[in-house]
Structure formats: structure tokens, C-alpha cells
Design a protein around this motif. Structure first.
Motif, PDB file in Angstrom:
ATOM      1  N   ARG A  57      63.431  47.200  45.003  1.00  0.00           N
ATOM      2  CA  ARG A  57      64.349  47.473  46.109  1.00  0.00           C
ATOM      3  C   ARG A  57      64.020  46.540  47.253  1.00  0.00           C
ATOM      4  NH1 ARG A  57      62.214  53.433  46.336  1.00  0.00           N
ATOM      5  NH2 ARG A  57      60.410  52.105  46.427  1.00  0.00           N
ATOM      6  N   SER A  58      65.038  46.151  47.998  1.00  0.00           N
ATOM      7  CA  SER A  58      64.830  45.279  49.144  1.00  0.00           C
ATOM      8  C   SER A  58      63.783  45.896  50.067  1.00  0.00           C
ATOM      9  CB  SER A  58      66.152  45.086  49.900  1.00  0.00           C
ATOM     10  OG  SER A  58      65.958  44.236  51.002  1.00  0.00           O
ATOM     11  N   GLY A  59      62.794  45.096  50.463  1.00  0.00           N
ATOM     12  CA  GLY A  59      61.722  45.561  51.333  1.00  0.00           C
ATOM     13  C   GLY A  59      60.470  46.001  50.601  1.00  0.00           C
ATOM     14  N   ASP A  60      60.511  46.067  49.262  1.00  0.00           N
ATOM     15  CA  ASP A  60      59.317  46.431  48.491  1.00  0.00           C
ATOM     16  C   ASP A  60      58.251  45.356  48.646  1.00  0.00           C
ATOM     17  OD1 ASP A  60      60.018  48.888  47.382  1.00  0.00           O
ATOM     18  OD2 ASP A  60      60.779  48.025  45.510  1.00  0.00           O
ATOM     19  N   GLN A  61      57.004  45.789  48.768  1.00  0.00           N
ATOM     20  CA  GLN A  61      55.869  44.866  48.718  1.00  0.00           C
ATOM     21  C   GLN A  61      55.525  44.700  47.251  1.00  0.00           C
ATOM     22  OE1 GLN A  61      52.418  45.932  51.014  1.00  0.00           O
ATOM     23  NE2 GLN A  61      51.147  44.365  50.085  1.00  0.00           N
ATOM     24  N   ILE A  62      55.643  43.474  46.746  1.00  0.00           N
ATOM     25  CA  ILE A  62      55.383  43.239  45.333  1.00  0.00           C
ATOM     26  C   ILE A  62      54.144  42.381  45.159  1.00  0.00           C
ATOM     27  CG2 ILE A  62      57.791  43.564  44.670  1.00  0.00           C
ATOM     28  CD1 ILE A  62      58.089  40.536  44.480  1.00  0.00           C
ATOM     29  N   LEU A  63      53.536  42.510  43.989  1.00  0.00           N
ATOM     30  CA  LEU A  63      52.316  41.784  43.665  1.00  0.00           C
ATOM     31  C   LEU A  63      52.484  41.188  42.281  1.00  0.00           C
ATOM     32  CD1 LEU A  63      51.623  44.835  44.793  1.00  0.00           C
ATOM     33  CD2 LEU A  63      49.316  44.068  44.558  1.00  0.00           C
ATOM     34  N   ILE A  64      51.940  40.004  42.082  1.00  0.00           N
ATOM     35  CA  ILE A  64      51.899  39.395  40.764  1.00  0.00           C
ATOM     36  C   ILE A  64      50.504  38.842  40.529  1.00  0.00           C
ATOM     37  CG2 ILE A  64      52.768  37.159  41.535  1.00  0.00           C
ATOM     38  CD1 ILE A  64      54.345  37.311  38.721  1.00  0.00           C
ATOM     39  N   ARG A  65      50.006  39.070  39.312  1.00  0.00           N
ATOM     40  CA  ARG A  65      48.675  38.552  38.970  1.00  0.00           C
ATOM     41  C   ARG A  65      48.733  37.036  39.003  1.00  0.00           C
ATOM     42  NH1 ARG A  65      44.551  41.014  36.501  1.00  0.00           N
ATOM     43  NH2 ARG A  65      45.853  42.686  35.716  1.00  0.00           N
ATOM     44  N   THR A  66      47.754  36.412  39.653  1.00  0.00           N
ATOM     45  CA  THR A  66      47.752  34.962  39.755  1.00  0.00           C
ATOM     46  C   THR A  66      47.295  34.338  38.448  1.00  0.00           C
ATOM     47  OG1 THR A  66      45.530  34.964  40.693  1.00  0.00           O
ATOM     48  CG2 THR A  66      47.364  34.950  42.245  1.00  0.00           C
ATOM     49  N   ALA A  67      47.689  33.101  38.248  1.00  0.00           N
ATOM     50  CA  ALA A  67      47.411  32.391  37.001  1.00  0.00           C
ATOM     51  C   ALA A  67      45.920  32.309  36.718  1.00  0.00           C
ATOM     52  CB  ALA A  67      47.987  30.979  37.073  1.00  0.00           C
ATOM     53  N   GLY A  68      45.557  32.631  35.483  1.00  0.00           N
ATOM     54  CA  GLY A  68      44.182  32.475  35.037  1.00  0.00           C
ATOM     55  C   GLY A  68      43.197  33.420  35.669  1.00  0.00           C
ATOM     56  N   SER A  69      43.659  34.483  36.289  1.00  0.00           N
ATOM     57  CA  SER A  69      42.755  35.377  37.006  1.00  0.00           C
ATOM     58  C   SER A  69      42.935  36.810  36.557  1.00  0.00           C
ATOM     59  CB  SER A  69      43.028  35.293  38.506  1.00  0.00           C
ATOM     60  OG  SER A  69      42.307  36.280  39.183  1.00  0.00           O
ATOM     61  N   ASN A  70      41.837  37.501  36.380  1.00  0.00           N
ATOM     62  CA  ASN A  70      41.900  38.941  36.136  1.00  0.00           C
ATOM     63  C   ASN A  70      41.749  39.706  37.426  1.00  0.00           C
ATOM     64  OD1 ASN A  70      42.244  38.824  33.379  1.00  0.00           O
ATOM     65  ND2 ASN A  70      40.050  38.649  33.010  1.00  0.00           N
ATOM     66  N   GLU A  71      41.398  39.016  38.497  1.00  0.00           N
ATOM     67  CA  GLU A  71      41.024  39.694  39.724  1.00  0.00           C
ATOM     68  C   GLU A  71      42.019  39.571  40.867  1.00  0.00           C
ATOM     69  OE1 GLU A  71      38.795  37.512  38.219  1.00  0.00           O
ATOM     70  OE2 GLU A  71      37.727  39.076  37.173  1.00  0.00           O
ATOM     71  N   ARG A  72      42.821  38.525  40.910  1.00  0.00           N
ATOM     72  CA  ARG A  72      43.611  38.274  42.104  1.00  0.00           C
ATOM     73  C   ARG A  72      45.096  38.517  41.877  1.00  0.00           C
ATOM     74  NH1 ARG A  72      40.368  33.096  42.634  1.00  0.00           N
ATOM     75  NH2 ARG A  72      42.165  32.163  41.662  1.00  0.00           N
ATOM     76  N   PHE A  73      45.729  39.024  42.907  1.00  0.00           N
ATOM     77  CA  PHE A  73      47.168  39.221  42.909  1.00  0.00           C
ATOM     78  C   PHE A  73      47.745  38.503  44.118  1.00  0.00           C
ATOM     79  CE2 PHE A  73      45.855  42.540  40.137  1.00  0.00           C
ATOM     80  CZ  PHE A  73      46.928  42.765  39.289  1.00  0.00           C
ATOM     81  N   ASN A 165      45.847  36.606  54.824  1.00  0.00           N
ATOM     82  CA  ASN A 165      46.285  36.045  53.556  1.00  0.00           C
ATOM     83  C   ASN A 165      47.599  36.703  53.136  1.00  0.00           C
ATOM     84  OD1 ASN A 165      45.657  38.531  52.222  1.00  0.00           O
ATOM     85  ND2 ASN A 165      43.525  37.898  52.039  1.00  0.00           N
ATOM     86  N   CYS A 166      48.041  36.457  51.924  1.00  0.00           N
ATOM     87  CA  CYS A 166      49.332  36.979  51.467  1.00  0.00           C
ATOM     88  C   CYS A 166      49.374  38.501  51.477  1.00  0.00           C
ATOM     89  CB  CYS A 166      49.659  36.446  50.075  1.00  0.00           C
ATOM     90  SG  CYS A 166      48.469  36.923  48.794  1.00  0.00           S
ATOM     91  N   ASP A 167      48.269  39.154  51.126  1.00  0.00           N
ATOM     92  CA  ASP A 167      48.190  40.615  51.133  1.00  0.00           C
ATOM     93  C   ASP A 167      48.371  41.134  52.554  1.00  0.00           C
ATOM     94  OD1 ASP A 167      47.554  43.326  50.862  1.00  0.00           O
ATOM     95  OD2 ASP A 167      45.496  42.975  50.254  1.00  0.00           O
ATOM     96  N   HIS A 168      47.675  40.546  53.505  1.00  0.00           N
ATOM     97  CA  HIS A 168      47.776  40.991  54.898  1.00  0.00           C
ATOM     98  C   HIS A 168      49.181  40.774  55.448  1.00  0.00           C
ATOM     99  CE1 HIS A 168      43.458  40.200  54.279  1.00  0.00           C
ATOM    100  NE2 HIS A 168      43.385  41.375  54.842  1.00  0.00           N
ATOM    101  N   PHE A 169      49.785  39.635  55.109  1.00  0.00           N
ATOM    102  CA  PHE A 169      51.144  39.355  55.558  1.00  0.00           C
ATOM    103  C   PHE A 169      52.116  40.422  55.037  1.00  0.00           C
ATOM    104  CE2 PHE A 169      55.299  37.567  54.388  1.00  0.00           C
ATOM    105  CZ  PHE A 169      55.788  37.252  55.652  1.00  0.00           C
ATOM    106  N   ALA A 170      52.091  40.659  53.728  1.00  0.00           N
ATOM    107  CA  ALA A 170      53.030  41.618  53.130  1.00  0.00           C
ATOM    108  C   ALA A 170      52.763  43.036  53.624  1.00  0.00           C
ATOM    109  CB  ALA A 170      52.948  41.554  51.605  1.00  0.00           C
ATOM    110  N   THR A 171      51.500  43.415  53.734  1.00  0.00           N
ATOM    111  CA  THR A 171      51.164  44.761  54.222  1.00  0.00           C
ATOM    112  C   THR A 171      51.617  44.927  55.664  1.00  0.00           C
ATOM    113  OG1 THR A 171      49.302  44.939  52.697  1.00  0.00           O
ATOM    114  CG2 THR A 171      49.277  46.396  54.619  1.00  0.00           C
TER     115      THR A 171
END
Length: 183
Positions: A57-73, A165-171
Motif C-alpha cells: 500500500r502507498s506509504g508502506d515501509q518496505i525492505l529488501i535483502r541486499t545482494a549477497g547478504s544474509n544480514e542486511r536489508f 541510513n536507509c532504515d532511518h530515512f524510511a522509519t
């Protein structure tokens, strides 16, 4: 290199090359030592890629796992389609900078959901779930993210791994609250 990260690396016995170390590699090494292998927040729910059109939905904070990483979104704000922009495709606003440039040239970008999800491996998508979520708050978040993209695209020098970072911006776009630990 952040002195806090060097200290964490030293305490956990993660090998570093001093100030020239890749902070992301150090973070992953430290998290692996601590047994942390997935940083998907507990308040996030996974979204099946095939269900994106009906789940986001418009306004949702979304996350995607970054390439080659098990830890970062990587985080962004889903704004949906905008008439006359990118052929009416679903859009995302995110805060991103090239790791090659130390992320110091970070920008607030508007791009298609497909570009946001373009990682070499199979993407894993999730949506943050907020207790006080309403359609009005989501629409405010989408409008805020779009306004920041329009008026504040160039954020050179503002990126910081632990605080801006991107998390802080979206949050911040979703809650108007900051959670950073650096000044």
C-alpha cells in the motif's frame, strides 16, 4: 572508519585493516561472530513477490535483502504508481549511495519497484508493521517521502551507517521519530 566499529571488531576478534577496512564487511563479520544471521525486524512481515500488487500500500515501509547478504536489508517507502511518472509503474523512494563511494554521495531517489528490487539473487521483500498504522498515516508518509525527494535529493555527506541510513530515512518518513545514535 568509525572508531566504534573498529572497537567492536577488536572486541569480537574480527580481523580489520584499520581505517581502510570496509565497515560493512566488519559489521557482517561481527554479526556472524555473535550468531546473528538474519536482521529482518520482528515487526516486519514477508511479502511473496507474486503478491506485491495486492500486498503493498502507498506509504508502506518496505525492505529488501541486499545482494549477497544474509544480514542486511535496504529500506524504502513504497509510493505506488504516480500518473505520468515512469509509465505508471509502482514507485519507491529510498536513501541510497554507492558503497564504492563510501555512501557519502547518498541521494534520496525515486525509482521503480523493479529497480528497488533488482538484486542479483532472488529478492526477499518485507513490509514493516506499525501498531498505529492507518491509511492517513501511510498517505502522509508517501507524500513526505516524495516531497523530500523533490526538495532534498542531494544529501552528500549526510550518510552514516549507525545513524543516518536507509532504515532511518524510511522509519522517519513513517513515524517522524529518529532512532539514530550518532550526531
Amino acid at each position: 572508519m568509525n572508531s566504534l566499529m573498529l572497537l567492536v571488531a577488536k572486541i569480537l576478534g574480527v580481523k580489520s585493516e584499520g581505517a581502510d577496512s570496509d565497515v560493512f564487511a566488519l559489521m557482517e563479520g561481527a554479526m556472524n561472530v555473535m550468531g546473528i544471521h538474519n536482521l529482518l525486524p520482528q515487526s516486519a512481515r514477508r511479502v511473496d513477490i507474486a503478491e506485491v500488487a495486492t500486498e503493498l500500500r502507498s506509504g508502506d515501509q518496505i525492505l529488501i535483502r541486499t545482494a549477497g547478504s544474509n544480514e542486511r536489508f535496504h529500506h524504502g517507502i513504497f509510493v505506488g504508481p504516480i500518473s505520468g511518472v515512469q509509465g505508471g509503474k509502482n514507485l519507491v523512494v529510498d536513501f541510497w549511495g554507492s558503497q564504492d563511494a563510501g555512501k557519502q554521495e547518498a541521494k534520496i531517489r525515486l525509482r521503480t519497484l523493479g529497480e528497488f528490487m533488482a538484486v542479483p539473487s532472488w529478492p526477499e521483500l518485507a513490509v514493516m508493521c506499525w501498531d498505529s498504522d492507518t491509511p492517513e498515516l501511510r498517505e502522509f508518509s508517501a507524500a513526505l517521502a516524495l516531497g523530500l525527494h523533490r526538495d532534498l535529493q542531494d544529501c552528500s555527506g549526510l550518510y552514516h551507517l549507525l545513524g543516518r541510513n536507509c532504515d532511518h530515512f524510511a522509519t522517519w518518513c513513517r513515524t517522524l521519530r529518529t532512532r539514530h545514535i550518532c550526531s
